[in-house]
Motif scaffolding. Sequence first.
Motif, PDB file in Angstrom:
ATOM      1  N   UNK A   1      17.787 -24.876  26.854  1.00 26.81           N
ATOM      2  CA  UNK A   1      17.955 -24.262  28.165  1.00 26.81           C
ATOM      3  C   UNK A   1      19.414 -24.051  28.506  1.00 26.81           C
ATOM      4  N   UNK A   2      20.254 -25.056  28.201  1.00 26.79           N
ATOM      5  CA  UNK A   2      21.680 -24.962  28.514  1.00 26.79           C
ATOM      6  C   UNK A   2      22.356 -23.836  27.748  1.00 26.79           C
ATOM      7  N   UNK A   3      21.906 -23.581  26.515  1.00 31.32           N
ATOM      8  CA  UNK A   3      22.528 -22.521  25.715  1.00 31.32           C
ATOM      9  C   UNK A   3      22.418 -21.164  26.398  1.00 31.32           C
ATOM     10  N   UNK A   4      21.305 -20.940  27.081  1.00 26.66           N
ATOM     11  CA  UNK A   4      21.130 -19.680  27.807  1.00 26.66           C
ATOM     12  C   UNK A   4      21.884 -19.736  29.135  1.00 26.66           C
ATOM     13  N   UNK A   5      21.789 -20.855  29.829  1.00 29.75           N
ATOM     14  CA  UNK A   5      22.479 -20.971  31.117  1.00 29.75           C
ATOM     15  C   UNK A   5      23.996 -20.825  30.974  1.00 29.75           C
ATOM     16  N   UNK A   6      24.527 -21.328  29.856  1.00 28.20           N
ATOM     17  CA  UNK A   6      25.978 -21.297  29.652  1.00 28.20           C
ATOM     18  C   UNK A   6      26.444 -19.996  28.992  1.00 28.20           C
ATOM     19  N   UNK A   7      25.517 -19.092  28.711  1.00 26.07           N
ATOM     20  CA  UNK A   7      25.906 -17.806  28.160  1.00 26.07           C
ATOM     21  C   UNK A   7      26.114 -17.775  26.658  1.00 26.07           C
ATOM     22  N   UNK A   8      25.777 -18.858  25.963  1.00 32.81           N
ATOM     23  CA  UNK A   8      25.884 -18.833  24.502  1.00 32.81           C
ATOM     24  C   UNK A   8      24.851 -17.892  23.896  1.00 32.81           C
ATOM     25  N   UNK A   9      23.723 -17.800  24.568  1.00 32.60           N
ATOM     26  CA  UNK A   9      22.638 -16.916  24.127  1.00 32.60           C
ATOM     27  C   UNK A   9      22.238 -16.048  25.316  1.00 32.60           C
ATOM     28  N   UNK A  10      22.074 -14.753  25.058  1.00 32.52           N
ATOM     29  CA  UNK A  10      21.664 -13.806  26.092  1.00 32.52           C
ATOM     30  C   UNK A  10      20.221 -13.400  25.865  1.00 32.52           C
ATOM     31  N   UNK A  11      19.423 -13.453  26.921  1.00 32.55           N
ATOM     32  CA  UNK A  11      18.038 -12.973  26.834  1.00 32.55           C
ATOM     33  C   UNK A  11      17.979 -11.581  27.447  1.00 32.55           C
ATOM     34  N   UNK A  12      17.372 -10.672  26.713  1.00 31.46           N
ATOM     35  CA  UNK A  12      17.270  -9.281  27.166  1.00 31.46           C
ATOM     36  C   UNK A  12      15.815  -8.837  27.095  1.00 31.46           C
ATOM     37  N   UNK A  13      15.275  -8.300  28.190  1.00 33.70           N
ATOM     38  CA  UNK A  13      15.901  -8.072  29.488  1.00 33.70           C
ATOM     39  C   UNK A  13      16.086  -9.380  30.256  1.00 33.70           C
ATOM     40  N   UNK A  14      17.056  -9.386  31.147  1.00 33.85           N
ATOM     41  CA  UNK A  14      17.451 -10.609  31.834  1.00 33.85           C
ATOM     42  C   UNK A  14      16.323 -11.223  32.654  1.00 33.85           C
TER      43      UNK A  14
END
Length: 874
Positions: free
Chosen positions: A382-395
Amino acid sequence: MTENAQQQPPAPDTELPTQYAPADVERPLYERWVERGYFEADAKSDKPPYTVVIPPPNVTGSLHLGHAFEHTLIDALTRRKRMQGYETLWQPGMDHAGIATQNVVERELGKEGKSRHDLGREAFVERVWQWKAESGGQISGQMRRLGDGVAWSRERFTMDEGLSQAVQTIFKRLYDDELIYRAERIINWCPRCLTAISDIEVEYQDDDGELVSMKYGDGDDTIVVATTRAETMLGDTAVAVHPEDERYRHLIGKLIRLPLTDRSIPVVADEHVDPEFGTGAVKVTPAHDPNDFEIGQRHDLPAITVMDEHAVITVPGPFLGLDRLEARSAIVGALRAEGRIVAEKRPYAHSVGHCSRCKTTIEPRLSMQWWVKVGPLAKAAGDAVREGKVTIHPQEMEKRYFDWVDNLHDWCISRQLWWGHRIPVWYGPDGEVVCVGPDEQPPTGEGWTQDTDVLDTWFSSGLWPFSTLGWPEQTESLAKFYPNSVLVTGYDILFFWVARMMMFGLYAMDGTPPFHTIALHGMVRDQFGKKMSKSFGNAVNPLDWMDKYGSDALRFTLARGANPGVDVPIGEDWVQGSRNFANKIWNATRFALMNGATVEGPLPDASRMSATDRWILSRLNSVVAEVDAYYDDFQFAKLSDALFHFAWDEVFDWYVELSKTTFQAGGEAAEVSKRVLGEVLDVTLRLLHPVVPFVTETLWTTLTGGESVVIADWPTDRGFRDADAEREIETLQSVITEVRRFRADQGLQPGQRVPARLTLDGTALAPHEAAIRQLLRLQPEGDSFTATATLPVAGAEVALDLSGTIDVAAERKRLAKDLAAAEKERQQAEAKLGNEAFLAKAPAQVIEKIRTRLTKATEDITRIQSQLNNLPQT
């Protein structure tokens, strides 16, 4: 020379067949691409890496529309990046699919009158490997048919030696870090597959069952509970009520009689119970319900298992040996005979879990299993996405992801199967438990046995982004190609697969996530938006459409429907339309070659070009920029649509047609336009190539003489813009469109020639008179010319002599009749919409339909009156 890569001398045969035949082109082209190694990836290359893994299809699977859709998107991304100069790796492979594959082989054994137990474990596993060699993996050949540009030399299988080492390594590390443990808990059990399955492998649907309310206890100690699974009452060890429920306060702590047994059970107070639901009292069966298990843990209740692995009753007494459904009916009958049934509701629709593999109703069951403690792993994911290391598209899909990883329960990873990665744990004669790593020897001696279970298939596929690159060895490929650039996958396996890869990747690779971007797409549905299913009769074999229309047609249709995270409707008519587009590209390129279009030499200076030439080059550069932006945003539908309209509408329907007069006239202008046309087709074919690779390869190599468009340079926006030329050609288009509409309104055939006088002096249209006359079939005015209709358009004037082309009197009569019908339609619609009583009673869709009729009738009246006004006066 243009920016073509690998430019070669022109091929000796630059002629194209009169028609495009995909079946003659696709297989040989693909074999040539593979033989030349275009799709292979070199870990020693100094090019920047671009890595995508294929979501590994099951070894039992065959290509379905979902595969074709997803593979088309990934192939388009990787082909473009290859053309942009990246060292591109699209990693192929297959999943061993534990339950599905074991089921397939067991069915084959069943035809021989045998079971896996007749063969024994080792012989059965060998039989599965034999099946894989002979029948498994047919999807690989079908992927070639689709045009998948994967690195075939790197193909992996989740049960091959390297991946098995990876599985054993991470199991050992997790075990040593106390993130894998063994415990007795409630699991989802499939009585058909005879194995535990994870929560995400359970499919829920509303089934018609029964809700039975029954009395426990006697006299003042009576309490009513309701259940849809009466058979589990044999394992009840308590009745639970809310601690603040006044109705049952006097019973809390008491023992009451459990019907049909010789046991008494306590009434316990638990805040989990909803006093507003039903009677406010619930039966507690810790061994057969996950919520009841938690209540049992809180109140130290015993857990009594009443069914075996086949969901057959094991409790001694009259119900022993009955299947769960038989027992349900028998137990309700026995309770009814004792007068303990208070109410029965049938049918009672309620959500029931089914095994996603065999569709059998799952049975919650207390069982000793292996588990992953997901808390710290899920937090990292969860932190990897919250911290911007991983981007989910569409947001907007982020919320769904967080809802899952932030509430993840421990993961049951053991499966009671023989096909799969066997759990690397040995048990000793004195209760010893030893977990063995890949480089360690298992304990030997009398009494030592290995755990009989295998790991959940998702355990090994969760390692896919790095195990396929050689991990745990620190290989060149791992250093070059990890982390992956993007993961393209369906939102439906966001939880099955994506979360698993995130957890394992971050854990195994020292906090480096497995990919930079997660690009989620929707599901393929039929043209009416309905889920495709054999039971619905709307399932489609993509191979049939590829046979009929070509692989490019299927690919373009799928890409053109691919909006991020949104389901994709598809119908055969749309595939046929894409086939027509491929034919259009073919015919236009063939015309260009026949008229001398070329890529040889530099582009002429803009000062030597006509406005038409400058317009199309300006539009070309705009489209290059537009397509790049769409690719970077994973907007496949928009980029496909932009290319479709540019190629068909602007290049083929306008530029090619406008150039015909130039080619016929000859001279320097024709030579300039031939070079411009060659440039436009060269760039357009390269832009189209990632989505429609086969037809573009054939046309591009014929046009340019280049080795292959697969390794050609991706077009770049050279910044050429000419707003004046664009306005001039837009004006020309408006004139031609307006006159064509007028001709059609007057009933003139498209090829019918009409005398015309063009007054273009002083306008930007003056240089285009020849093109206007040719495209509109306008003859020069003769001595007897009479202007019977005059059209003022864009500051110019087009006067037509229609006296010898139509029967004016007959046309007036026909139009007058159409006008009367339209006026009557408008009157009727206005009358209904003006009726308050009608509007108060009519359904909304009926009212909307009448409003639509009114709008159309009004538009028809305006159109017909215009046609009448433009008719010659008699």
